[in-house]
Motif scaffolding. Sequence first.
Motif, PDB file in Angstrom:
ATOM      1  N   ARG A   1       0.800  -1.219  -0.056  1.00 25.16           N
ATOM      2  CA  ARG A   1      -0.159   0.062  -0.072  1.00 25.16           C
ATOM      3  C   ARG A   1       0.823   1.233  -0.140  1.00 25.16           C
ATOM      4  N   LEU A   2       1.852   1.077   0.856  1.00 27.16           N
ATOM      5  CA  LEU A   2       2.760   2.479   1.010  1.00 27.16           C
ATOM      6  C   LEU A   2       3.511   2.582  -0.492  1.00 27.16           C
ATOM      7  N   ALA A   3       3.972   1.620  -1.229  1.00 32.65           N
ATOM      8  CA  ALA A   3       4.350   1.575  -2.351  1.00 32.65           C
ATOM      9  C   ALA A   3       3.434   2.225  -3.572  1.00 32.65           C
ATOM     10  N   ARG A   4       2.453   1.802  -3.403  1.00 29.56           N
ATOM     11  CA  ARG A   4       1.541   2.606  -4.622  1.00 29.56           C
ATOM     12  C   ARG A   4       0.932   3.929  -4.110  1.00 29.56           C
ATOM     13  N   ASN A   5       0.952   4.162  -2.888  1.00 31.69           N
ATOM     14  CA  ASN A   5       0.624   5.449  -2.382  1.00 31.69           C
ATOM     15  C   ASN A   5       1.604   6.485  -2.804  1.00 31.69           C
ATOM     16  N   ILE A   6       2.878   6.201  -2.662  1.00 33.61           N
ATOM     17  CA  ILE A   6       4.079   6.997  -3.215  1.00 33.61           C
ATOM     18  C   ILE A   6       3.764   7.446  -4.582  1.00 33.61           C
ATOM     19  N   GLN A   7       3.413   6.621  -5.363  1.00 29.87           N
ATOM     20  CA  GLN A   7       3.176   7.042  -6.830  1.00 29.87           C
ATOM     21  C   GLN A   7       1.638   7.945  -6.831  1.00 29.87           C
ATOM     22  N   ALA A   8       0.792   7.687  -6.066  1.00 32.03           N
ATOM     23  CA  ALA A   8      -0.381   8.153  -5.967  1.00 32.03           C
ATOM     24  C   ALA A   8      -0.391   9.814  -5.668  1.00 32.03           C
ATOM     25  N   LEU A   9       0.408   9.870  -4.625  1.00 37.97           N
ATOM     26  CA  LEU A   9       0.726  11.226  -4.131  1.00 37.97           C
ATOM     27  C   LEU A   9       1.385  12.002  -5.009  1.00 37.97           C
ATOM     28  N   LEU A  10       2.617  11.486  -5.718  1.00 35.31           N
ATOM     29  CA  LEU A  10       3.278  12.194  -6.755  1.00 35.31           C
ATOM     30  C   LEU A  10       2.339  12.609  -8.063  1.00 35.31           C
ATOM     31  N   LEU A  11       1.495  11.722  -8.338  1.00 32.33           N
ATOM     32  CA  LEU A  11       0.658  12.190  -9.294  1.00 32.33           C
ATOM     33  C   LEU A  11      -0.519  13.025  -9.083  1.00 32.33           C
ATOM     34  N   GLU A  12      -0.956  12.481  -8.148  1.00 37.03           N
ATOM     35  CA  GLU A  12      -2.580  13.257  -7.839  1.00 37.03           C
ATOM     36  C   GLU A  12      -2.124  14.444  -7.017  1.00 37.03           C
ATOM     37  N   GLU A  13      -1.430  14.375  -6.013  1.00 37.91           N
ATOM     38  CA  GLU A  13      -0.944  15.617  -5.030  1.00 37.91           C
ATOM     39  C   GLU A  13      -0.129  16.442  -5.517  1.00 37.91           C
ATOM     40  N   ALA A  14       1.094  16.075  -5.720  1.00 36.77           N
ATOM     41  CA  ALA A  14       2.081  16.836  -6.185  1.00 36.77           C
ATOM     42  C   ALA A  14       1.938  17.394  -7.790  1.00 36.77           C
ATOM     43  N   GLY A  15       1.282  16.517  -8.683  1.00 40.51           N
ATOM     44  CA  GLY A  15       1.174  16.961  -9.881  1.00 40.51           C
ATOM     45  C   GLY A  15       2.360  16.691 -10.747  1.00 40.51           C
ATOM     46  N   VAL A  16       3.095  15.729 -10.350  1.00 38.35           N
ATOM     47  CA  VAL A  16       4.480  15.684 -11.151  1.00 38.35           C
ATOM     48  C   VAL A  16       4.096  15.038 -12.557  1.00 38.35           C
ATOM     49  N   GLY A  17       3.082  14.610 -12.802  1.00 35.66           N
ATOM     50  CA  GLY A  17       2.860  13.828 -14.371  1.00 35.66           C
ATOM     51  C   GLY A  17       2.072  15.163 -14.913  1.00 35.66           C
ATOM     52  N   GLN A  18       1.962  16.415 -14.695  1.00 34.92           N
ATOM     53  CA  GLN A  18       1.186  17.175 -15.277  1.00 34.92           C
ATOM     54  C   GLN A  18       1.839  18.017 -16.471  1.00 34.92           C
ATOM     55  N   VAL A  19       3.041  17.833 -16.414  1.00 36.65           N
ATOM     56  CA  VAL A  19       4.236  18.423 -17.615  1.00 36.65           C
ATOM     57  C   VAL A  19       4.952  17.245 -17.914  1.00 36.65           C
ATOM     58  N   ALA A  20       4.950  17.447 -19.305  1.00 37.19           N
ATOM     59  CA  ALA A  20       6.108  16.605 -19.873  1.00 37.19           C
ATOM     60  C   ALA A  20       7.252  16.928 -20.105  1.00 37.19           C
ATOM     61  N   ASP A  21       8.498  16.075 -19.522  1.00 39.80           N
ATOM     62  CA  ASP A  21       9.734  16.731 -19.511  1.00 39.80           C
ATOM     63  C   ASP A  21      10.002  17.835 -18.823  1.00 39.80           C
ATOM     64  N   PRO A  22       9.648  17.960 -17.582  1.00 39.34           N
ATOM     65  CA  PRO A  22       9.932  19.270 -16.888  1.00 39.34           C
ATOM     66  C   PRO A  22      11.296  19.462 -16.701  1.00 39.34           C
ATOM     67  N   ALA A  23      12.026  18.745 -16.640  1.00 37.60           N
ATOM     68  CA  ALA A  23      13.685  19.088 -16.660  1.00 37.60           C
ATOM     69  C   ALA A  23      14.109  19.381 -18.066  1.00 37.60           C
ATOM     70  N   GLY A  24      13.606  19.577 -19.099  1.00 35.19           N
ATOM     71  CA  GLY A  24      14.047  19.774 -20.533  1.00 35.19           C
ATOM     72  C   GLY A  24      14.407  21.283 -20.350  1.00 35.19           C
ATOM     73  N   GLY A  25      15.488  21.693 -20.856  1.00 34.72           N
ATOM     74  CA  GLY A  25      15.958  23.078 -20.955  1.00 34.72           C
ATOM     75  C   GLY A  25      16.769  23.264 -19.799  1.00 34.72           C
ATOM     76  N   SER A  26      16.764  22.578 -18.736  1.00 34.64           N
ATOM     77  CA  SER A  26      17.517  22.732 -17.510  1.00 34.64           C
ATOM     78  C   SER A  26      19.195  22.700 -17.918  1.00 34.64           C
ATOM     79  N   TRP A  27      19.939  23.709 -17.788  1.00 31.51           N
ATOM     80  CA  TRP A  27      21.580  23.620 -18.216  1.00 31.51           C
ATOM     81  C   TRP A  27      22.277  22.539 -17.711  1.00 31.51           C
ATOM     82  N   TYR A  28      22.064  21.882 -16.265  1.00 35.36           N
ATOM     83  CA  TYR A  28      22.666  20.904 -15.676  1.00 35.36           C
ATOM     84  C   TYR A  28      22.204  19.671 -16.521  1.00 35.36           C
ATOM     85  N   VAL A  29      20.663  19.602 -16.392  1.00 32.21           N
ATOM     86  CA  VAL A  29      20.205  18.206 -16.918  1.00 32.21           C
ATOM     87  C   VAL A  29      20.243  17.974 -18.475  1.00 32.21           C
TER      88      VAL A  29
END
Length: 548
Positions: free
Chosen positions: A306-334
């Motif tokens: 449950r904790l393993a799947r909830n990590i993903q749920a929090l990142l996707l649904e609460e933090a919105g990590v999946g709302q942007v495609a390639d958010p690191a694109g354009g970072s000089w370092y990355v």
Amino acid sequence: MRLAADFPSTTRDDWRALALGVLRRSGVDADPEAALATDTYDGVRLAPLYDAGDLPELRAPRPAHRGWDVRQRHAVADNEAVLADLENGVTSLWLAVPPGDLARTLRGVHLDLAPVVLEAGERTAEAAAVLLGLGAEVRGNLGAGLGADAVTLARRCAAEHEGLRAIVVDGLPYHDAGGSDTQELGCSLAVGVAHLRALTEAGLPVEQALGQLEFRYAATADQFATIAKLRAARLLWARVAEVCGGGGEQVQHAVTSSAMMTARDPHVNLLRTTLACFAAGVGGADAVTVQPFDAALGAPDAFSRRLARNIQALLLEEAGVGQVADPAGGSWYVERLTAELAERAWRWFQEIEAAGGIQEASGLVSARIAATRARREADIAHRRFPITGVSEFPNPDERPRPSTSGRVERYARPYEELRDLADAQPERPTVFLATIGPVAAHTARAAFAANLFRAGGLRTVTSGPGIDPEAIARAFAASGAAVACLCSSDQLYGEHATPVAQALRRAGARRVWLAGKGTHEGVDARLYAGCDALEVLRTTFDDLGVTR
């Protein structure tokens, strides 16, 4: 309106001047960019500062999707656990159960909605037959590796099952064996090309052959390395597809690293897997598997799943990590790190191809990975590669639980083996800390020494503040310890280290360590930041008469 309009402009030279001033106050007079840079196991120089001039000409292709598929792995045929996962956020299944248990494991699963990825090894054809015989329009991947089964299954999938792929190009074995990021990338590239050759020679068009492959990579708690690795993988495979006359995007399945997981203080794994999952999502993975925090201890239970799947749920649904495609694109370092990983991985891939391909080059691959593993092991031993809860900040009161490593070279294993050995003794082995002088003088080094010895499961006791050698020796004798370590300031060592060490010797100390600098009569060796902590611990076990 320009938000930065009221701020003075700065240059790289301005930063260099400020950084040099800080370094000089620390006793370092060197070029700041050289002094503050670090090197990866691939030889990539990580600079302390990047600017627009670091952007490479060639950029990783942007993933077409946003968000990712939440994929849970099951190695036990447990239908109830599978259904619980799917009802609570999991969107696809990775099954490593025997073929005979597949139908029972998938009872009640809507296979047209929940993709299934198989892991059956030599029994792949048997497992595929069971899955395809369940009567639904199956989606996912049959999990075939190099061999005749892969060609047969790929041809069937291409002809009959639009949503089903046949082949997984698995980079995890190279990572789990101790390989670096570019070694994992280069090897997976070589495996992918070997599959393409086999499929096209069997008559599949290039586009269909490319469409039968899914790539699996490890995601670690080094978030920027993971982001760059997944971006570099897309860049590399796009080049292979272009040369072959095909196209399409690489399909990526990221799995949180088994090698980074610890059996000791396993709840710290929640932090590691959260970082790895975040990096995998930002890096553009199509599917992510978060391993349960107790994965190194055997089969996970309902709570850890449950904790393993909830990590993903929090990142996707609460933090919105999946709302942007390639958010690191354009970072000089990355962008620079992505390009450098891709360049080194391509060169490694070319070496493998020059040696005859991935199967013929097995000796070369093993030797190169072993060399990388040895370098990392040295860093782990010297605690330049810290492992929280194990080599750093261990919990001495933790109750031991059996662990399972299998073929994975887990980074924490050498320390955990010593912890297991200490736990197995009738009484916990003890090291005496001779704390010389007032509390303020010895606290820092006593804490450092205690942390180091506890990393091997050893208990520490202290003499308390004081400078009388005979009183410290009496406390040592009363402790029952056979090994002592002096802890104080450099100034007090100059006056008291030798008489205290000699008194400890007379009281029966088999070895006397000193935490810090300097050479003093009666002291055998020193503990310091960057010393070989594993060698210190193994030597101490020997001195305490604990058989390893």
